[in-house]
Design an enzyme around this catalytic site. Structure first.
Site, short mmCIF file in Angstrom:
data_model
loop_
_atom_site.label_atom_id
_atom_site.label_comp_id
_atom_site.label_asym_id
_atom_site.label_seq_id
_atom_site.Cartn_x
_atom_site.Cartn_y
_atom_site.Cartn_z
N THR A 46 0.82 -1.21 0.00
CA THR A 46 0.00 0.00 0.00
C THR A 46 0.85 1.26 0.00
O THR A 46 0.54 2.25 -0.68
CB THR A 46 -0.91 0.01 1.24
N TYR A 109 -13.36 -2.93 -0.14
CA TYR A 109 -14.53 -2.31 -0.74
C TYR A 109 -15.73 -3.25 -0.83
O TYR A 109 -16.84 -2.89 -0.44
CB TYR A 109 -14.22 -1.73 -2.13
N TYR A 135 -2.77 -10.30 4.72
CA TYR A 135 -2.63 -8.91 5.17
C TYR A 135 -4.00 -8.42 5.63
O TYR A 135 -4.93 -8.28 4.83
CB TYR A 135 -2.08 -8.06 4.03
N ARG A 140 -8.32 0.15 5.96
CA ARG A 140 -8.30 0.37 4.51
C ARG A 140 -9.31 -0.50 3.77
O ARG A 140 -9.82 -0.11 2.72
CB ARG A 140 -6.90 0.11 3.95
N LYS A 164 0.35 -10.34 8.09
CA LYS A 164 0.66 -8.97 8.50
C LYS A 164 -0.60 -8.44 9.16
O LYS A 164 -1.61 -8.18 8.49
CB LYS A 164 1.06 -8.11 7.30
N ILE A 206 6.30 -5.51 9.32
CA ILE A 206 6.44 -4.88 7.99
C ILE A 206 6.13 -3.42 8.21
O ILE A 206 5.01 -3.05 8.53
CB ILE A 206 5.52 -5.53 6.95
#
Length: 293
Positions: A46, A109, A135, A140, A164, A206
């Site tokens: 990202t 989304y 992840y 987000r 992550k 990360i």
């Protein structure tokens, strides 16, 4: 997956004033991270603003990082999306010979159910030619991949090797750590709570801040992994103000201000992102200046 223990950094994509990809700056950032002790590099996460990169630009970033790294550190490639069939198609056609693993974000989304998330990653696990790092970043994606879903995936698919975890929820992270399969890695995706997560049993981070202060941040993580708690927290608190600042007005606008102050790249970001305001830019510059003393 010993190569994923410690500090990985989610590389930015530097842009020139005309917003084209600055490959020379990207090489400098790669060398800065490698030379200062991080354990691996994450390409097209990202933080790379990959949502605004064309396919040609994405390939340029990949090629530049591979060449600059020159086999020195393991590489992880971001391969994810909210169209499962499209992700699977990329997994079946891309050359992954330079990469240790892929990092695949939970679908955004669409807001799938937990079963939908499971089926998405089942398809990815069955198609992936190299290990998969899940992840989870609810801020987000709009949905939280629950520990039960993560553990189900980790149990059912041997090539799903890590997550992550970036929900910013230490309790959720501890639930993962308590119940995960033995060799499954929990990797922090939040710089501010990376050290507490490691002390609770996580394998590393990360990081975004880690590419701006790779020497200090990666040493903090190593100290945490070695249970040298006081020394680790000393480094944590020395960076804490800057960690807050780089996320205050969005990522990667904040970390690019750090790089500007370090002389590594310009601070350009692509719309819909914009640069941090003058006040924050001055505070970041002052922090970088003082940290160099």
């Amino acid at each position: 997956m010993q190569s994923l223990i410690g500090t990985g950094v989610a590389l930015v994509t530097p842009f020139k004033h005309d917003f084209s990809v600055d490959t020379e700056a990207l090489k400098r950032i790669v060398n800065f991270s490698v030379d200062n002790g991080v354990e691996y590099l994450v390409v097209l996460g990202t933080t790379a603003e990959n949502a605004t990169l064309s396919k040609t630009e994405s390939e340029l970033v990949i090629e530049t990082v591979i060449a600059a790294n020159n086999g020195r550190l393991p590489l992880v490639l971001g391969v994810g999306g909210n169209d499962t069939l499209k992700v699977v198609a990329e997994l079946k056609t891309r050359d992954f010979s330079a990469f240790e693993a892929i990092l695949s974000v939970s679908p955004y989304y669409n807001k799938p159910t937990q079963e939908g998330i499971y089926q998405h990653f089942k398809a990815i696990a069955q198609a992936a030619p190299i290990p998969v790092i899940l992840y989870n970043v609810p801020g987000r994606t709009g949905s939280n991949m629950l520990p039960s879903t993560v553990i189900r995936l980790a149990t059912d698919f041997d090539n799903i090797v890590a997550i992550k975890e970036a929900a910013g929820d230490l309790v959720q992270a501890m639930q993962l750590l308590q119940n995960k399969p033995k060799d499954f890695l929990v990797i922090s995706g939040d710089d501010m709570i990376a050290l507490p997560m490691i002390l609770a049993g996580a394998s590393g981070v990360i990081s975004v801040i880690g590419q701006g202060f790779p020497k200090e941040f990666s040493e903090m993580i190593r100290l945490g992994l070695n249970r040298k708690v006081n020394e680790a927290f000393k480094l944590h608190y020395s960076l804490a103000n800057c960690i807050e600042m780089i996320f205050e007005q969005g990522n990667p606008a904040g970390i690019k201000e750090v790089f500007l102050s370090l002389g590594l790249t310009e601070n350009q970001v692509r719309l819909p992102l914009v640069n941090v305001d003058e006040s924050l830019a001055n505070r970041i510059a002052e922090f970088v200046k003082n940290s160099a003393k």
